[in-house]
Design a protein around this motif. Sequence first.
Motif, mmCIF file in Angstrom:
data_model
loop_
_atom_site.group_PDB
_atom_site.id
_atom_site.type_symbol
_atom_site.label_atom_id
_atom_site.label_comp_id
_atom_site.label_asym_id
_atom_site.label_seq_id
_atom_site.Cartn_x
_atom_site.Cartn_y
_atom_site.Cartn_z
ATOM 1 N N LEU A 48 12.717 -51.680 -16.690
ATOM 2 C CA LEU A 48 13.275 -50.450 -16.659
ATOM 3 C C LEU A 48 12.899 -49.353 -17.456
ATOM 4 N N GLY A 49 12.201 -49.779 -18.713
ATOM 5 C CA GLY A 49 11.577 -48.624 -19.258
ATOM 6 C C GLY A 49 10.431 -47.952 -18.700
ATOM 7 N N ILE A 50 9.613 -48.759 -17.473
ATOM 8 C CA ILE A 50 8.645 -47.974 -17.142
ATOM 9 C C ILE A 50 9.195 -47.108 -16.004
ATOM 10 N N VAL A 51 10.407 -47.549 -15.280
ATOM 11 C CA VAL A 51 11.121 -46.804 -14.609
ATOM 12 C C VAL A 51 11.667 -45.344 -15.091
ATOM 13 N N ILE A 52 12.206 -45.750 -16.088
ATOM 14 C CA ILE A 52 12.858 -44.583 -16.712
ATOM 15 C C ILE A 52 11.840 -43.417 -17.252
ATOM 16 N N VAL A 53 10.604 -43.923 -17.815
ATOM 17 C CA VAL A 53 9.928 -42.772 -18.028
ATOM 18 C C VAL A 53 9.158 -42.280 -16.967
ATOM 19 N N LEU A 54 8.908 -42.759 -15.833
ATOM 20 C CA LEU A 54 8.305 -42.119 -14.502
ATOM 21 C C LEU A 54 9.049 -41.433 -13.742
ATOM 22 N N LEU A 55 10.515 -41.773 -13.839
ATOM 23 C CA LEU A 55 11.449 -41.336 -12.775
ATOM 24 C C LEU A 55 11.488 -39.836 -12.703
ATOM 25 N N PRO A 56 11.631 -39.011 -14.078
ATOM 26 C CA PRO A 56 11.715 -37.482 -13.869
ATOM 27 C C PRO A 56 10.254 -37.041 -13.062
ATOM 28 N N LYS A 57 9.168 -37.618 -13.422
ATOM 29 C CA LYS A 57 7.898 -37.053 -12.428
ATOM 30 C C LYS A 57 7.940 -37.488 -11.072
ATOM 31 N N LEU A 58 8.551 -38.657 -10.694
ATOM 32 C CA LEU A 58 8.924 -38.921 -9.337
ATOM 33 C C LEU A 58 10.059 -37.940 -8.534
ATOM 34 N N ILE A 59 10.875 -37.809 -9.237
ATOM 35 C CA ILE A 59 11.882 -36.931 -8.665
ATOM 36 C C ILE A 59 11.463 -35.254 -8.520
ATOM 37 N N ALA A 60 10.644 -35.047 -9.483
ATOM 38 C CA ALA A 60 9.991 -33.761 -9.567
ATOM 39 C C ALA A 60 9.051 -33.513 -8.438
ATOM 40 N N LYS A 61 8.418 -34.665 -7.991
ATOM 41 C CA LYS A 61 7.276 -34.650 -7.015
ATOM 42 C C LYS A 61 8.244 -34.701 -5.772
ATOM 43 N N ILE A 62 9.096 -35.532 -5.554
ATOM 44 C CA ILE A 62 9.926 -35.570 -4.297
ATOM 45 C C ILE A 62 10.738 -34.200 -3.933
ATOM 46 N N PHE A 63 11.152 -33.448 -4.767
ATOM 47 C CA PHE A 63 11.789 -32.299 -4.720
ATOM 48 C C PHE A 63 11.046 -30.931 -5.116
ATOM 49 N N LYS A 64 9.590 -31.393 -5.232
ATOM 50 C CA LYS A 64 8.749 -30.095 -5.614
ATOM 51 C C LYS A 64 9.266 -29.093 -6.728
ATOM 52 N N LEU A 65 9.641 -29.777 -7.808
ATOM 53 C CA LEU A 65 10.100 -29.100 -8.949
ATOM 54 C C LEU A 65 9.081 -29.066 -10.109
ATOM 55 N N TYR A 66 9.255 -28.040 -10.790
ATOM 56 C CA TYR A 66 8.217 -27.670 -12.054
ATOM 57 C C TYR A 66 9.023 -28.410 -13.231
ATOM 58 N N LEU A 67 8.319 -29.242 -13.620
ATOM 59 C CA LEU A 67 8.831 -30.261 -14.892
ATOM 60 C C LEU A 67 8.193 -29.580 -16.335
ATOM 61 N N PRO A 68 8.998 -28.977 -17.114
ATOM 62 C CA PRO A 68 8.385 -28.566 -18.490
ATOM 63 C C PRO A 68 7.771 -29.702 -19.312
ATOM 64 N N PRO A 69 6.328 -29.517 -19.366
ATOM 65 C CA PRO A 69 5.614 -30.636 -19.781
ATOM 66 C C PRO A 69 5.950 -30.976 -21.304
ATOM 67 N N VAL A 70 6.375 -29.994 -22.110
ATOM 68 C CA VAL A 70 6.837 -30.181 -23.438
ATOM 69 C C VAL A 70 7.995 -31.039 -23.620
ATOM 70 N N LEU A 71 9.043 -30.602 -22.712
ATOM 71 C CA LEU A 71 10.053 -31.098 -22.709
ATOM 72 C C LEU A 71 10.108 -32.785 -22.230
ATOM 73 N N TYR A 72 9.165 -32.845 -21.259
ATOM 74 C CA TYR A 72 8.771 -34.308 -20.592
ATOM 75 C C TYR A 72 8.175 -35.084 -21.831
ATOM 76 N N ILE A 73 7.301 -34.504 -22.642
ATOM 77 C CA ILE A 73 6.545 -35.326 -23.671
ATOM 78 C C ILE A 73 7.510 -35.769 -24.677
ATOM 79 N N PHE A 74 8.600 -34.943 -25.241
ATOM 80 C CA PHE A 74 9.546 -35.400 -25.831
ATOM 81 C C PHE A 74 10.271 -36.553 -25.300
ATOM 82 N N PHE A 75 10.677 -36.406 -24.192
ATOM 83 C CA PHE A 75 11.402 -37.285 -23.347
ATOM 84 C C PHE A 75 10.720 -38.970 -23.279
ATOM 85 N N ALA A 76 9.382 -38.665 -23.017
ATOM 86 C CA ALA A 76 8.547 -40.009 -22.847
ATOM 87 C C ALA A 76 8.507 -40.615 -24.300
ATOM 88 N N LEU A 77 8.211 -39.755 -24.869
ATOM 89 C CA LEU A 77 7.981 -40.340 -26.594
ATOM 90 C C LEU A 77 9.504 -41.036 -27.000
#
Length: 220
Positions: A48-77
């Motif tokens: 579940l931890g792996i899924v939660i960390v990688l889920l935003p990246k997967l969603i962004a790829k599917i829907f072709k969204l720009y994911l703010p990298p600094v925000l994602y770094i905070f989230f992953a940390l």
Amino acid sequence: MKKFSSERFLEIFLWFVSLSMGLSLLLTLKDMIFEAKNEAFLALEIVLGIVIVLLPKLIAKIFKLYLPPVLYIFFALFIYGSVYLGTIYHFYSVVLYWDKGLHLLSGALLGGFSLAVAGALLDKTVIRRLSPLFLSLYSVAFAVFCGVLWEFYEFTCDSFGMNLQRYMQNGHLLLGRAALMDTMGDLIADFIGAVLFACFIYRQVKKNDSWLTTFFFHKL
């Protein structure tokens, strides 16, 4: 160059998180298979931890969204520190003030997320007319409000016999100020993390008001 650097760091960190958690999963499965240890729940937590960390990246790829990298770094940390190190490897009980450190991080994370919310709800020209001081105060208010909502959640769970707000110790009820220490400590840490990030927001917007767009979600 800064944008490239943050995106590159994000990729490296996601690889580190995935590999470290994947290795832990393999070791856990080895213990289950060859040593007959009952660690199915631990394995599920790691997955579940792996899924939660990688889920935003997967969603962004599917829907072709720009994911703010600094925000994602905070989230992953935050997820790595809370779910993986905190829960799976018991850093909450082993490392002093680990929980408060995560609340500091969550204050910054929610401060950054407040900018993404503003970008989604307001016209871009309106946002650029807002003063850096207002944006900083708004981010602090947003982060602290979310921290209060989290304490509402913990309080509700504690009504069903849990001890998320640490109002009990060794099965005994704490009284007075001692019963408030965990909750107030969490809120203070949320506030400090939000204020530190708000100072960063103020400085960056003062230099370049277009910097805010690096926290906006948008279609690629």
